[in-house]
Design an enzyme around this catalytic site. Sequence first.
Site, PDB file in Angstrom:
ATOM      1  N   LYS A  18       0.628   2.462   9.456  1.00 47.11           N
ATOM      2  CA  LYS A  18       0.111   2.040   8.151  1.00 47.11           C
ATOM      3  C   LYS A  18       0.763   0.737   7.709  1.00 47.11           C
ATOM      4  CE  LYS A  18      -1.238   3.434   3.585  1.00 47.11           C
ATOM      5  NZ  LYS A  18      -1.447   4.526   2.623  1.00 47.11           N
ATOM      6  N   HIS A  72      -7.151  17.676  -0.300  1.00 52.13           N
ATOM      7  CA  HIS A  72      -7.495  16.308   0.120  1.00 52.13           C
ATOM      8  C   HIS A  72      -7.378  16.146   1.634  1.00 52.13           C
ATOM      9  CE1 HIS A  72      -7.811  11.987   0.277  1.00 52.13           C
ATOM     10  NE2 HIS A  72      -6.638  11.914   0.866  1.00 52.13           N
ATOM     11  N   GLU A 122      -3.599  13.513   8.017  1.00 52.49           N
ATOM     12  CA  GLU A 122      -3.372  12.073   7.900  1.00 52.49           C
ATOM     13  C   GLU A 122      -2.579  11.548   9.099  1.00 52.49           C
ATOM     14  OE1 GLU A 122      -4.575   9.920   5.845  1.00 52.49           O
ATOM     15  OE2 GLU A 122      -5.255  11.022   4.072  1.00 52.49           O
ATOM     16  N   LYS A 181      -1.229   1.494  -3.085  1.00 58.13           N
ATOM     17  CA  LYS A 181      -2.423   1.908  -3.824  1.00 58.13           C
ATOM     18  C   LYS A 181      -2.024   2.949  -4.861  1.00 58.13           C
ATOM     19  CE  LYS A 181      -6.293   1.083  -0.686  1.00 58.13           C
ATOM     20  NZ  LYS A 181      -7.421   1.710   0.031  1.00 58.13           N
ATOM     21  N   GLU A 202      -7.046  -5.020   0.966  1.00 58.56           N
ATOM     22  CA  GLU A 202      -8.299  -4.564   1.572  1.00 58.56           C
ATOM     23  C   GLU A 202      -9.405  -5.596   1.405  1.00 58.56           C
ATOM     24  OE1 GLU A 202     -10.837  -0.585   1.003  1.00 58.56           O
ATOM     25  OE2 GLU A 202      -8.716  -0.220   1.373  1.00 58.56           O
ATOM     26  N   ARG A 209       3.460  -5.094 -18.141  1.00 60.45           N
ATOM     27  CA  ARG A 209       2.837  -5.909 -17.095  1.00 60.45           C
ATOM     28  C   ARG A 209       3.547  -5.788 -15.740  1.00 60.45           C
ATOM     29  NH1 ARG A 209       2.342  -9.524 -21.643  1.00 60.45           N
ATOM     30  NH2 ARG A 209       0.168  -9.553 -22.352  1.00 60.45           N
ATOM     31  N   ARG A 235      -7.660  -3.108   6.437  1.00 59.34           N
ATOM     32  CA  ARG A 235      -7.071  -1.950   5.766  1.00 59.34           C
ATOM     33  C   ARG A 235      -8.106  -0.853   5.527  1.00 59.34           C
ATOM     34  NH1 ARG A 235      -2.645  -1.618   0.835  1.00 59.34           N
ATOM     35  NH2 ARG A 235      -2.666   0.651   0.703  1.00 59.34           N
ATOM     36  N   HIS A 276     -12.398   9.459   4.908  1.00 63.87           N
ATOM     37  CA  HIS A 276     -12.295   9.566   3.463  1.00 63.87           C
ATOM     38  C   HIS A 276     -13.641   9.485   2.753  1.00 63.87           C
ATOM     39  CE1 HIS A 276      -8.095   9.088   4.392  1.00 63.87           C
ATOM     40  NE2 HIS A 276      -7.758   9.197   3.123  1.00 63.87           N
ATOM     41  N   ASN A 297      -9.400   4.301   5.799  1.00 60.94           N
ATOM     42  CA  ASN A 297     -10.287   5.235   5.095  1.00 60.94           C
ATOM     43  C   ASN A 297     -11.077   6.124   6.046  1.00 60.94           C
ATOM     44  OD1 ASN A 297      -9.677   4.359   2.409  1.00 60.94           O
ATOM     45  ND2 ASN A 297     -10.905   2.522   2.796  1.00 60.94           N
ATOM     46  N   HIS A 331     -14.130  12.486   0.515  1.00 60.66           N
ATOM     47  CA  HIS A 331     -14.177  12.394  -0.942  1.00 60.66           C
ATOM     48  C   HIS A 331     -15.455  13.011  -1.498  1.00 60.66           C
ATOM     49  CE1 HIS A 331     -11.072   8.889  -1.404  1.00 60.66           C
ATOM     50  NE2 HIS A 331     -10.511  10.059  -1.210  1.00 60.66           N
TER      51      HIS A 331
END
Length: 369
Positions: free
Chosen positions: A227, A267, A185, A143, A237, A121, A242, A249, A246, A253
């Site tokens: 960031k 990427h 980026e 993330k 988010e 956990r 936030r 993206h 993206n 993606h």
Amino acid sequence: MAVIPVDLSGREYDVHVGRDLLEGAGRLARNFIRKQMVCVVADERAHELHGRRLETALMEQGHDVAWYLVPSGEASKSWNGLAQLCEWLLDKEVERGDHVFALGGGVVGDLTGFACAILKRGCGFVQLPTTLLAQVDSSVGGKTAINTRAGKNLVGAFHQPSLVLADLGTLATLPPRELRAGYAEVLKYGVLGDRAFFDWLSANGPAVLSLEEQPLEYAVSMSIAAKARIVAEDERETSGRRALLNLGHTFGHALEAETGFSDRLLHGEGVALGMVLAARYSARMGMIGDADADLVAQAVATAGLPHDLADLALDCDGQKLAAHMRHDKKMDAGTLPFVLLEAVGKAVLKRDVSLDDVAAFLDGQLRVA
């Protein structure tokens, strides 16, 4: 060396940016090492290039190292890869108070971070990013995720690292293409929220890509600081702030999915082309002028990154690319928010974009040579 704090209301951590940080890892991370044995998850290539430096640094502080090597590439971010890593960590008797080290690019950081989020956990981890993309993006912000048949990063958790050591010396070992992909980026932070930084990159981008020490440290530090500010405002988010990270993206993606998440389109290359498409779609929507969209495309092209969708020679139409977008994890109540531009240096979140219109727009871009 620069130290950038990530302030998360009682869960703060620092990102160190500089050279020879791997040699100092045992000292810099000493507060996160409780046992003689340190578990390190590493990309096979990163281990080959940098493993000895890290192991020596930890051994000098009286520690032994247990290595878990991960094959390079997105295929490692899988259910099977996650299960195998968790079983190994359990075999090594990792406890909730322990910290696992992640050495490599975004794949290793994402996989290790997710494993640490769910192991008993939640246990801690330390990020040691060795690629430009990981240093300025995936290693900061918490993330973590794996990929599934349905798409990229659809199963994961928010789990912040306890420390990030971004050793700029590791970037000298990157292939030029991978370095440029990471630079996408960096450029993103200027396009989405800092016109002055965008203009600085327009003048100093070649020096950054040549790994000149001062421009490189400035570019990486500015990106991480940007960031960190956004993550501190909207860690999970929920407010939309936030989501601006993206930019590029959603388009990117979809392109990655269409190319099979393969080396055909890295990427960062997808993000770069995605930023151009976001800028051109913003112009289509009347949010910016064509000249501003051209400015973004020129910045991407100057960095040697893909900037024209037609050049990919995809065997698909706009509807197929839009269909990939329907699997995006940001889908909410059947709509997909898009990050678009009101100006170069000012991104906004639009929740009323028609995917049919996006498909028609992409049809036009696919035909433009």
